[in-house]
Motif scaffolding. Sequence first.
Motif, short mmCIF file in Angstrom:
data_model
loop_
_atom_site.label_atom_id
_atom_site.label_comp_id
_atom_site.label_asym_id
_atom_site.label_seq_id
_atom_site.Cartn_x
_atom_site.Cartn_y
_atom_site.Cartn_z
N ILE A 56 0.83 -1.20 0.00
CA ILE A 56 0.00 0.00 0.00
C ILE A 56 0.87 1.26 0.00
CG2 ILE A 56 -1.68 1.32 1.36
CD1 ILE A 56 -2.81 -1.43 2.25
N VAL A 57 1.92 1.26 0.82
CA VAL A 57 2.82 2.41 0.87
C VAL A 57 3.54 2.57 -0.47
CG1 VAL A 57 4.93 3.31 1.96
CG2 VAL A 57 3.12 2.33 3.36
N TRP A 58 3.97 1.47 -1.06
CA TRP A 58 4.67 1.51 -2.35
C TRP A 58 3.78 2.10 -3.43
CZ3 TRP A 58 5.83 -3.22 -5.85
CH2 TRP A 58 6.74 -2.87 -6.84
N VAL A 59 2.52 1.69 -3.48
CA VAL A 59 1.60 2.22 -4.49
C VAL A 59 1.34 3.71 -4.25
CG1 VAL A 59 -0.78 2.09 -5.33
CG2 VAL A 59 0.55 0.00 -5.00
N ALA A 60 1.20 4.11 -3.01
CA ALA A 60 0.99 5.54 -2.71
C ALA A 60 2.20 6.36 -3.15
CB ALA A 60 0.74 5.72 -1.22
N LEU A 61 3.41 5.84 -2.93
CA LEU A 61 4.61 6.54 -3.36
C LEU A 61 4.72 6.58 -4.88
CD1 LEU A 61 7.08 5.19 -0.68
CD2 LEU A 61 6.25 7.54 -0.90
N MET A 62 4.22 5.56 -5.56
CA MET A 62 4.19 5.58 -7.02
C MET A 62 3.30 6.70 -7.53
SD MET A 62 3.84 1.75 -8.40
CE MET A 62 5.18 0.61 -8.47
N VAL A 63 2.13 6.83 -6.93
CA VAL A 63 1.20 7.88 -7.35
C VAL A 63 1.81 9.25 -7.12
CG1 VAL A 63 -1.05 8.91 -6.84
CG2 VAL A 63 -0.83 6.43 -7.03
N ILE A 64 2.46 9.44 -5.98
CA ILE A 64 3.09 10.73 -5.67
C ILE A 64 4.18 11.05 -6.68
CG2 ILE A 64 4.55 11.91 -3.98
CD1 ILE A 64 2.91 10.45 -1.81
N ALA A 65 4.94 10.04 -7.09
CA ALA A 65 6.02 10.27 -8.06
C ALA A 65 5.46 10.75 -9.40
CB ALA A 65 6.84 9.01 -8.25
N PHE A 66 4.35 10.20 -9.83
CA PHE A 66 3.78 10.62 -11.11
C PHE A 66 3.04 11.94 -11.03
CE2 PHE A 66 4.30 6.06 -12.14
CZ PHE A 66 5.09 6.24 -13.26
N LEU A 67 2.63 12.35 -9.85
CA LEU A 67 1.96 13.65 -9.70
C LEU A 67 2.95 14.81 -9.64
CD1 LEU A 67 -0.87 12.83 -7.16
CD2 LEU A 67 -1.09 13.26 -9.60
N ALA A 68 4.20 14.52 -9.35
CA ALA A 68 5.21 15.58 -9.18
C ALA A 68 5.55 16.22 -10.53
CB ALA A 68 6.46 15.01 -8.55
N LYS A 69 5.99 17.45 -10.47
CA LYS A 69 6.41 18.16 -11.69
C LYS A 69 7.80 17.73 -12.14
CE LYS A 69 3.07 21.32 -11.95
NZ LYS A 69 2.12 21.28 -13.00
N ASN A 70 8.70 17.50 -11.17
CA ASN A 70 10.09 17.20 -11.49
C ASN A 70 10.46 15.83 -10.94
OD1 ASN A 70 12.87 17.15 -11.85
ND2 ASN A 70 13.12 19.30 -11.30
N GLY A 71 10.83 14.92 -11.83
CA GLY A 71 11.19 13.57 -11.42
C GLY A 71 12.47 13.49 -10.62
N TRP A 72 13.40 14.39 -10.89
CA TRP A 72 14.69 14.36 -10.18
C TRP A 72 14.52 14.82 -8.73
CZ3 TRP A 72 17.38 11.22 -12.75
CH2 TRP A 72 17.35 11.22 -14.14
N LYS A 73 13.60 15.74 -8.48
CA LYS A 73 13.33 16.15 -7.10
C LYS A 73 12.70 15.00 -6.31
CE LYS A 73 12.81 21.10 -7.77
NZ LYS A 73 11.90 22.24 -7.73
N ILE A 74 11.85 14.24 -6.97
CA ILE A 74 11.24 13.08 -6.30
C ILE A 74 12.32 12.06 -5.98
CG2 ILE A 74 9.72 11.10 -6.75
CD1 ILE A 74 8.27 13.57 -5.89
N TRP A 75 13.26 11.84 -6.90
CA TRP A 75 14.37 10.93 -6.62
C TRP A 75 15.15 11.41 -5.40
CZ3 TRP A 75 15.86 6.32 -6.72
CH2 TRP A 75 15.61 5.47 -7.78
#
Length: 100
Positions: A56-75
């Motif tokens: 559940i946590v992994w899926v929530a973090l996946m959704v957050i990563a795709f909602l972000a504007k910048n992928g490198w900031k999420i990394w």
Amino acid sequence: MPANPKYLTQSKWQRFAKITAAILGGYLVSISFHLALASWFNKANIIITMAFSGFIVWVALMVIAFLAKNGWKIWLIYLGLSLFFSGLLYLGQSYNPITK
């Protein structure tokens, strides 16, 4: 009905960063979080609970990563969280050593 192209990520590097952060970074954060919990609390209960809550946590973090504007900031955020939880794991193992 296809998605509106103005809302899609145009850069291939940003798309790569978001996909890898969602899959790998989310997994690292989820696992390090649960291992840090297991080092401070009852290991058997946390590991059994991790089978469900980890996903559940992994899926929530996946959704957050795709909602972000910048992928490198999420990394950067996911790596920082993983290091933080790894530090808690280290402290938990040093303060609560495994006794046989």
